[in-house]
Design a protein around this motif. Structure first.
Motif, mmCIF file in Angstrom:
data_model
loop_
_atom_site.group_PDB
_atom_site.id
_atom_site.type_symbol
_atom_site.label_atom_id
_atom_site.label_comp_id
_atom_site.label_asym_id
_atom_site.label_seq_id
_atom_site.Cartn_x
_atom_site.Cartn_y
_atom_site.Cartn_z
ATOM 1 N N ARG A 8 21.219 0.583 1.012
ATOM 2 C CA ARG A 8 20.633 0.218 2.311
ATOM 3 C C ARG A 8 20.651 -1.297 2.510
ATOM 4 O O ARG A 8 21.017 -1.789 3.576
ATOM 5 N N LYS A 9 20.282 -2.045 1.477
ATOM 6 C CA LYS A 9 20.305 -3.511 1.565
ATOM 7 C C LYS A 9 21.721 -4.016 1.823
ATOM 8 O O LYS A 9 21.940 -4.894 2.657
ATOM 9 N N ASN A 10 22.689 -3.468 1.082
ATOM 10 C CA ASN A 10 24.070 -3.900 1.251
ATOM 11 C C ASN A 10 24.615 -3.544 2.624
ATOM 12 O O ASN A 10 25.411 -4.293 3.188
ATOM 13 N N ALA A 11 24.195 -2.429 3.174
ATOM 14 C CA ALA A 11 24.653 -2.024 4.503
ATOM 15 C C ALA A 11 24.112 -2.977 5.568
ATOM 16 O O ALA A 11 24.801 -3.294 6.535
ATOM 17 N N ILE A 12 22.900 -3.463 5.359
ATOM 18 C CA ILE A 12 22.268 -4.348 6.329
ATOM 19 C C ILE A 12 22.883 -5.743 6.272
ATOM 20 O O ILE A 12 23.252 -6.324 7.285
ATOM 21 N N ARG A 13 23.019 -6.288 5.077
ATOM 22 C CA ARG A 13 23.512 -7.670 4.969
ATOM 23 C C ARG A 13 24.997 -7.757 4.688
ATOM 24 O O ARG A 13 25.561 -8.842 4.696
ATOM 25 N N GLY A 14 25.621 -6.640 4.401
ATOM 26 C CA GLY A 14 27.046 -6.650 4.091
ATOM 27 C C GLY A 14 27.288 -7.018 2.641
ATOM 28 O O GLY A 14 26.439 -7.586 1.977
ATOM 29 N N VAL A 23 0.809 -1.221 0.000
ATOM 30 C CA VAL A 23 0.000 0.000 0.000
ATOM 31 C C VAL A 23 0.842 1.271 0.000
ATOM 32 O O VAL A 23 0.351 2.330 -0.366
ATOM 33 N N ASN A 24 2.100 1.183 0.389
ATOM 34 C CA ASN A 24 2.966 2.365 0.429
ATOM 35 C C ASN A 24 3.828 2.450 -0.820
ATOM 36 O O ASN A 24 4.321 1.444 -1.319
ATOM 37 N N GLU A 25 4.026 3.667 -1.289
ATOM 38 C CA GLU A 25 4.923 3.892 -2.414
ATOM 39 C C GLU A 25 6.366 3.790 -1.919
ATOM 40 O O GLU A 25 6.631 4.003 -0.740
ATOM 41 N N PRO A 26 7.315 3.479 -2.822
ATOM 42 C CA PRO A 26 8.709 3.441 -2.395
ATOM 43 C C PRO A 26 9.173 4.830 -1.955
ATOM 44 O O PRO A 26 8.733 5.837 -2.502
ATOM 45 N N GLN A 27 10.031 4.865 -0.961
ATOM 46 C CA GLN A 27 10.516 6.143 -0.433
ATOM 47 C C GLN A 27 11.945 6.421 -0.867
ATOM 48 O O GLN A 27 12.435 7.523 -0.685
ATOM 49 N N ARG A 28 12.620 5.412 -1.423
ATOM 50 C CA ARG A 28 14.020 5.568 -1.813
ATOM 51 C C ARG A 28 14.201 5.191 -3.276
ATOM 52 O O ARG A 28 13.537 4.284 -3.775
ATOM 53 N N CYS A 29 15.157 5.856 -3.933
ATOM 54 C CA CYS A 29 15.509 5.512 -5.310
ATOM 55 C C CYS A 29 16.219 4.156 -5.305
ATOM 56 O O CYS A 29 16.626 3.657 -4.253
ATOM 57 N N LYS A 30 16.375 3.573 -6.476
ATOM 58 C CA LYS A 30 16.989 2.252 -6.572
ATOM 59 C C LYS A 30 18.400 2.224 -5.983
ATOM 60 O O LYS A 30 18.760 1.293 -5.271
ATOM 61 N N THR A 31 19.191 3.253 -6.243
ATOM 62 C CA THR A 31 20.560 3.299 -5.721
ATOM 63 C C THR A 31 20.561 3.297 -4.197
ATOM 64 O O THR A 31 21.303 2.537 -3.568
ATOM 65 N N CYS A 32 19.719 4.129 -3.595
ATOM 66 C CA CYS A 32 19.665 4.189 -2.125
ATOM 67 C C CYS A 32 19.091 2.907 -1.538
ATOM 68 O O CYS A 32 19.529 2.459 -0.479
ATOM 69 N N ARG A 33 18.115 2.274 -2.210
ATOM 70 C CA ARG A 33 17.586 0.989 -1.736
ATOM 71 C C ARG A 33 18.688 -0.064 -1.741
ATOM 72 O O ARG A 33 18.848 -0.808 -0.765
ATOM 73 N N ASN A 34 19.447 -0.115 -2.829
ATOM 74 C CA ASN A 34 20.539 -1.094 -2.910
ATOM 75 C C ASN A 34 21.607 -0.820 -1.860
ATOM 76 O O ASN A 34 22.108 -1.754 -1.227
#
Length: 93
Positions: free
Chosen positions: A45-51, A32-43
């Protein structure tokens, strides 16, 4: 039904397009929510979380070119570069 929307990334402030196809996908999945981050920032963020993934280098079993893979290659299993792997998947379908 859906039209492309321009949104602003909450991390970097850059504008990005939330395409009609992406909106349809979100709708099908019940998001129901629109994305809040661009693809670069999403990637990022994912890499920061999982390394960062450790990548291994092997020779492609088909063409012999260098292939980087996210798993440790084994001697008893062939490894393919991205191009050869994609060709093989196309042939199987």
């Amino acid at each position: 039904m859906f039209e492309d929307k321009t949104l602003e990334c909450k991390d970097c402030g850059e504008e990005f397009v939330f395409t009609a196809g992406e909106q349809e996908f979100y709708s099908e999945k019940g998001f129901v929510n629109e994305p809040q981050r661009c693809k670069t920032c999403r990637n990022n963020r994912k890499n920061a979380i999982r390394g960062e993934r450790e990548m291994f280098i092997a020779a492609c079993a088909n063409c012999g070119q260098e292939a980087k893979v996210p798993f440790r290659p084994r001697e008893d299993r062939p490894v393919y570069c991205s191009e050869c792997f994609a060709k093989m998947r196309e042939e199987q379908q």
